[in-house]
Design a protein around this motif. Structure first.
Motif, mmCIF file in Angstrom:
data_model
loop_
_atom_site.group_PDB
_atom_site.id
_atom_site.type_symbol
_atom_site.label_atom_id
_atom_site.label_comp_id
_atom_site.label_asym_id
_atom_site.label_seq_id
_atom_site.Cartn_x
_atom_site.Cartn_y
_atom_site.Cartn_z
ATOM 1 N N SER A 137 0.815 -1.281 -0.161
ATOM 2 C CA SER A 137 0.019 -0.201 0.037
ATOM 3 C C SER A 137 0.900 1.144 0.165
ATOM 4 C CB SER A 137 -0.934 -0.009 1.127
ATOM 5 O OG SER A 137 -1.777 -0.984 1.238
ATOM 6 N N LEU A 138 1.755 1.301 0.911
ATOM 7 C CA LEU A 138 3.053 2.306 0.867
ATOM 8 C C LEU A 138 3.521 2.749 -0.545
ATOM 9 C CD1 LEU A 138 4.646 1.855 4.178
ATOM 10 C CD2 LEU A 138 3.034 3.587 3.797
ATOM 11 N N LYS A 139 3.840 1.671 -1.178
ATOM 12 C CA LYS A 139 4.712 1.701 -2.555
ATOM 13 C C LYS A 139 3.506 2.221 -3.411
ATOM 14 C CE LYS A 139 6.899 -1.779 -3.720
ATOM 15 N NZ LYS A 139 7.517 -3.359 -3.976
ATOM 16 N N LYS A 140 2.446 1.695 -3.354
ATOM 17 C CA LYS A 140 1.406 2.222 -4.559
ATOM 18 C C LYS A 140 0.998 3.658 -4.099
ATOM 19 C CE LYS A 140 -2.987 0.548 -6.655
ATOM 20 N NZ LYS A 140 -3.918 -0.291 -6.402
ATOM 21 N N ASP A 141 0.782 4.157 -2.847
ATOM 22 C CA ASP A 141 0.274 5.670 -2.651
ATOM 23 C C ASP A 141 1.487 6.488 -2.808
ATOM 24 O OD1 ASP A 141 -2.149 4.273 -1.981
ATOM 25 O OD2 ASP A 141 -1.858 4.542 0.418
ATOM 26 N N PHE A 142 2.705 6.227 -2.710
ATOM 27 C CA PHE A 142 3.567 7.330 -2.650
ATOM 28 C C PHE A 142 4.622 7.094 -3.942
ATOM 29 C CE2 PHE A 142 3.531 6.525 2.046
ATOM 30 C CZ PHE A 142 2.217 7.313 2.066
ATOM 31 N N CYS A 143 4.252 5.933 -4.935
ATOM 32 C CA CYS A 143 5.098 5.872 -6.164
ATOM 33 C C CYS A 143 6.610 5.739 -5.847
ATOM 34 C CB CYS A 143 4.753 6.948 -7.125
ATOM 35 S SG CYS A 143 3.033 6.994 -7.618
ATOM 36 N N CYS A 144 6.855 4.876 -5.013
ATOM 37 C CA CYS A 144 8.385 4.649 -4.617
ATOM 38 C C CYS A 144 8.423 3.278 -4.604
ATOM 39 C CB CYS A 144 8.588 5.282 -3.293
ATOM 40 S SG CYS A 144 7.878 4.742 -1.699
ATOM 41 N N ASN A 145 9.750 2.752 -4.350
ATOM 42 C CA ASN A 145 9.970 1.062 -4.186
ATOM 43 C C ASN A 145 10.354 0.938 -2.611
ATOM 44 O OD1 ASN A 145 10.279 -1.282 -4.920
ATOM 45 N ND2 ASN A 145 12.337 -1.024 -6.171
ATOM 46 N N GLY A 146 10.476 0.015 -2.228
ATOM 47 C CA GLY A 146 10.752 -0.576 -0.975
ATOM 48 C C GLY A 146 10.810 -2.033 -0.728
ATOM 49 N N ASN A 147 11.168 -2.483 0.486
ATOM 50 C CA ASN A 147 11.177 -3.826 0.984
ATOM 51 C C ASN A 147 11.122 -3.955 2.383
ATOM 52 O OD1 ASN A 147 13.853 -2.967 1.627
ATOM 53 N ND2 ASN A 147 15.084 -4.465 0.762
ATOM 54 N N VAL A 148 11.102 -5.148 2.731
ATOM 55 C CA VAL A 148 10.764 -5.410 4.312
ATOM 56 C C VAL A 148 12.190 -6.220 4.734
ATOM 57 C CG1 VAL A 148 9.971 -6.757 5.860
ATOM 58 C CG2 VAL A 148 8.420 -5.772 4.364
ATOM 59 N N VAL A 149 13.043 -5.677 5.805
ATOM 60 C CA VAL A 149 14.169 -6.229 5.988
ATOM 61 C C VAL A 149 13.959 -6.759 7.217
ATOM 62 C CG1 VAL A 149 16.626 -5.541 6.681
ATOM 63 C CG2 VAL A 149 15.414 -4.373 4.843
ATOM 64 N N LYS A 202 11.360 -7.075 12.130
ATOM 65 C CA LYS A 202 10.978 -6.448 10.765
ATOM 66 C C LYS A 202 11.092 -4.909 10.607
ATOM 67 C CE LYS A 202 8.301 -10.383 9.193
ATOM 68 N NZ LYS A 202 7.291 -10.897 8.439
ATOM 69 N N ILE A 203 11.808 -4.424 9.413
ATOM 70 C CA ILE A 203 11.798 -3.039 9.262
ATOM 71 C C ILE A 203 11.353 -2.818 7.747
ATOM 72 C CG2 ILE A 203 13.150 -1.061 8.928
ATOM 73 C CD1 ILE A 203 15.164 -2.392 11.082
ATOM 74 N N ILE A 204 10.547 -1.836 7.512
ATOM 75 C CA ILE A 204 10.105 -1.283 6.343
ATOM 76 C C ILE A 204 11.383 -0.509 5.798
ATOM 77 C CG2 ILE A 204 8.426 -0.356 4.752
ATOM 78 C CD1 ILE A 204 6.291 -1.648 6.667
ATOM 79 N N GLN A 205 11.589 -0.423 4.568
ATOM 80 C CA GLN A 205 12.534 0.463 3.965
ATOM 81 C C GLN A 205 11.771 1.020 2.707
ATOM 82 O OE1 GLN A 205 16.329 -1.406 3.400
ATOM 83 N NE2 GLN A 205 17.032 -1.062 5.202
ATOM 84 N N LEU A 206 11.929 2.349 2.532
ATOM 85 C CA LEU A 206 11.174 2.885 1.394
ATOM 86 C C LEU A 206 12.194 3.915 0.840
ATOM 87 C CD1 LEU A 206 7.770 3.978 2.744
ATOM 88 C CD2 LEU A 206 8.047 2.163 1.015
ATOM 89 N N GLN A 207 12.235 4.092 -0.689
ATOM 90 C CA GLN A 207 12.959 4.873 -1.107
ATOM 91 C C GLN A 207 12.653 6.491 -1.023
ATOM 92 O OE1 GLN A 207 13.255 3.856 -5.176
ATOM 93 N NE2 GLN A 207 14.928 2.531 -5.269
ATOM 94 N N GLY A 208 13.554 7.293 -0.790
ATOM 95 C CA GLY A 208 13.242 8.797 -0.889
ATOM 96 C C GLY A 208 12.837 9.298 0.752
#
Length: 112
Positions: free
Chosen positions: A61-73, A80-86
């Protein structure tokens, strides 16, 4: 010999009730941080969400709403940590509050 009737008092912990009731200092926060990469590039991390949540669905949902890439580490100590670009700190905090995942006073935003 004189027999004395001595009672040894039981140990008393004045803070025992605070631990049972979830007293001060036990409140868990969701930490939203920014990490500077090289140049203008940055990375937003979300840490401290409840373990029973689906991190993959939140990330999608975060990736779709903010138009960025990310992953769960997965980290051994931090979970677990969520990482997003920008720099998505304000967007992520608004998303988490609007979705009802956490309350506004449970969010700590770190960074410059």
């Amino acid at each position: 010999m004189v027999d004395l009737d001595i009672q040894i008092p039981a140990t008393f912990d004045p803070f025992a009730e605070a631990g049972e009731l979830g007293g001060t200092g036990t409140k868990e926060y969701v930490h939203i941080r920014i990490q500077q990469r090289n140049g203008k590039k940055s990375l937003t991390t979300v840490q401290g969400l409840r373990h029973d949540l689906s991190y993959e669905k939140i990330l999608k949902s975060l990736k779709k709403d903010f138009c960025c890439n990310g992953n769960v580490v997965k980290d051994k100590e931090l979970g677990k940590i969520i990482q997003l670009q920008g720099d998505q700190r304000k967007n992520v905090s608004q998303f988490l509050v609007n979705a009802g995942i956490v309350k506004k006073d449970q969010i700590k935003i770190h960074g410059f």
